[in-house]
Enzyme design. Structure first.
Site, PDB file in Angstrom:
ATOM      1  CG  HIS A   1      27.536  68.542  64.239  1.00  0.00           C
ATOM      2  ND1 HIS A   1      26.453  69.205  63.689  1.00  0.00           N
ATOM      3  CD2 HIS A   1      28.463  68.513  63.248  1.00  0.00           C
ATOM      4  CE1 HIS A   1      26.714  69.569  62.453  1.00  0.00           C
ATOM      5  NE2 HIS A   1      27.931  69.149  62.153  1.00  0.00           N
TER       6      HIS A   1
ATOM      7  CG  HIS B   1      25.255  65.698  61.176  1.00  0.00           C
ATOM      8  ND1 HIS B   1      26.431  65.855  61.879  1.00  0.00           N
ATOM      9  CD2 HIS B   1      25.586  65.799  59.870  1.00  0.00           C
ATOM     10  CE1 HIS B   1      27.437  66.029  61.034  1.00  0.00           C
ATOM     11  NE2 HIS B   1      26.950  66.012  59.806  1.00  0.00           N
TER      12      HIS B   1
ATOM     13  CD  GLN C   1      32.624  63.938  50.290  1.00  0.00           C
ATOM     14  OE1 GLN C   1      31.707  63.285  49.799  1.00  0.00           O
ATOM     15  NE2 GLN C   1      32.416  64.865  51.215  1.00  0.00           N
TER      16      GLN C   1
ATOM     17  N   GLY D   1      22.126  70.463  54.816  1.00  0.00           N
ATOM     18  CA  GLY D   1      22.349  71.669  55.609  1.00  0.00           C
ATOM     19  C   GLY D   1      22.827  72.828  54.759  1.00  0.00           C
ATOM     20  CE  LYS D   2      18.088  77.250  54.010  1.00  0.00           C
ATOM     21  NZ  LYS D   2      17.255  78.433  54.356  1.00  0.00           N
TER      22      LYS D   2
ATOM     23  CG  LEU E   1      26.585  73.382  65.822  1.00  0.00           C
ATOM     24  CD1 LEU E   1      25.490  72.459  66.332  1.00  0.00           C
ATOM     25  CD2 LEU E   1      27.599  73.667  66.926  1.00  0.00           C
TER      26      LEU E   1
ATOM     27  NE  ARG F   1      37.353  68.405  57.326  1.00  0.00           N
ATOM     28  CZ  ARG F   1      36.574  67.952  56.356  1.00  0.00           C
ATOM     29  NH1 ARG F   1      35.384  68.496  56.176  1.00  0.00           N
ATOM     30  NH2 ARG F   1      36.967  66.972  55.562  1.00  0.00           N
TER      31      ARG F   1
END
Length: 282
Positions: free
Chosen positions: A30, A33, A57, A148-149, A185, A188
């Site tokens: 998305h 990314h 994971q 990403g945070k 964003l 999922r």
């Protein structure tokens, strides 16, 4: 954009370069990314992305088999963003034998929050990230990796992994991208039906309200405020795992002496069958 599948081909493609800038993904890309890829591009002399849905994971009851795979769209987005090399290993390329050597982050960080509700998750994440780092950065004097945070705890664990293993990699955090209504964003989000998508923004709203309440009152009221926030979200039909305020430094609950410390509000909750996470620094 060059697409490679094996570790040997990746290393051949990266041989002329000294400072890769790397973005690891599980695909189903998305705008968040793509923002990381664009942010990475000026930080190195070659921009590398990976697409690999990492079985390690996922717990047995989670969505490994149904996790969205959108290969052609992902490739188009990465190429348009200026990615130079896409590493897309098959499972047998990255794990040619059972991965019995694993990276276990410290329990005090890895077994709380996401790690409490997804046991073993951060072992799987740390192991695949270490392996991807070895694939991309082996033999390089330096490099950059973007994370990403939105996955706040994950980013902290990876930063400490790099520090403790003395890897020559700079970890750079990318801000969470949000839809116009404030929903973070996430790959999922595609699981949400129309009604759930309209409701999903309530998670970020709940975090904002909890953060404002904590900042405006005594820190000792935190646990009650967290409980109130959980109940309010549950009343809307959610199944919250946690809505909590933590110190940014170690993700432990703040104490009375931490009233002026940098804090972060984190939340995870299931809406229908979709589990969403978000956070907000306060």
């Amino acid at each position: 954009m060059k697409i490679v599948h094996t570790i040997a081909d990746l290393r051949t493609a990266l041989a002329p370069f000294q400072r890769p800038a790397f973005v690891a993904t599980m695909g189903n890309l998305h705008d968040g990314h793509i923002a990381l890829v664009k942010q990475a591009k000026p930080l190195g002399d070659v921009t590398v992305a990976s697409i690999f849905v990492n079985r390690l994971q996922f717990a047995p009851h989670e969505d490994f088999d149904t996790y969205p795979r959108t290969w052609e769209a992902d490739c188009s987005k990465l190429e348009a963003a200026g990615c130079d090399v896409l590493f897309a290993p098959r499972e047998t390329d990255l794990y040619p034998e059972p991965q019995t050597y694993k990276v276990h982050p410290p329990a005090e960080l890895a077994n709380i929050l996401e790690g409490h509700f997804r046991p073993g998750f951060f072992v799987g994440v740390s192991t695949v990230v270490m392996k991807l780092f070895m694939c991309v950065f082996a033999g390089k004097p330096a490099g950059v990796a973007m994370f990403g945070k939105k996955d706040y705890q994950q980013q902290m664990i990876i930063r400490r992994l790099v520090q403790q293993f003395a890897l020559p990699i700079e970890i750079v955090g990318g801000d969470t991208l949000r839809a116009a209504d404030g929903l973070a964003l996430s790959s999922r989000n595609g699981y949400l039906n129309e009604q759930e998508r309209a409701e999903a923004v309530q998670l970020s709203q709940a975090l904002k309200a909890l953060g404002a309440a904590v900042k405006s009152g005594p820190i000792g009221d935190r646990e009650q405020l967290e409980e109130n926030a959980m109940q309010a979200l549950a009343a809307r039909g959610w199944k919250p795992d946690y809505l909590t305020v933590r110190r940014r430094t170690d993700l432990l609950p703040p104490e009375a002496s931490d009233a002026a410390a940098p804090l972060v509000v984190l939340g995870a909750a299931k809406l229908g069958t979709t589990r969403l996470i978000d956070n907000l620094e306060i």
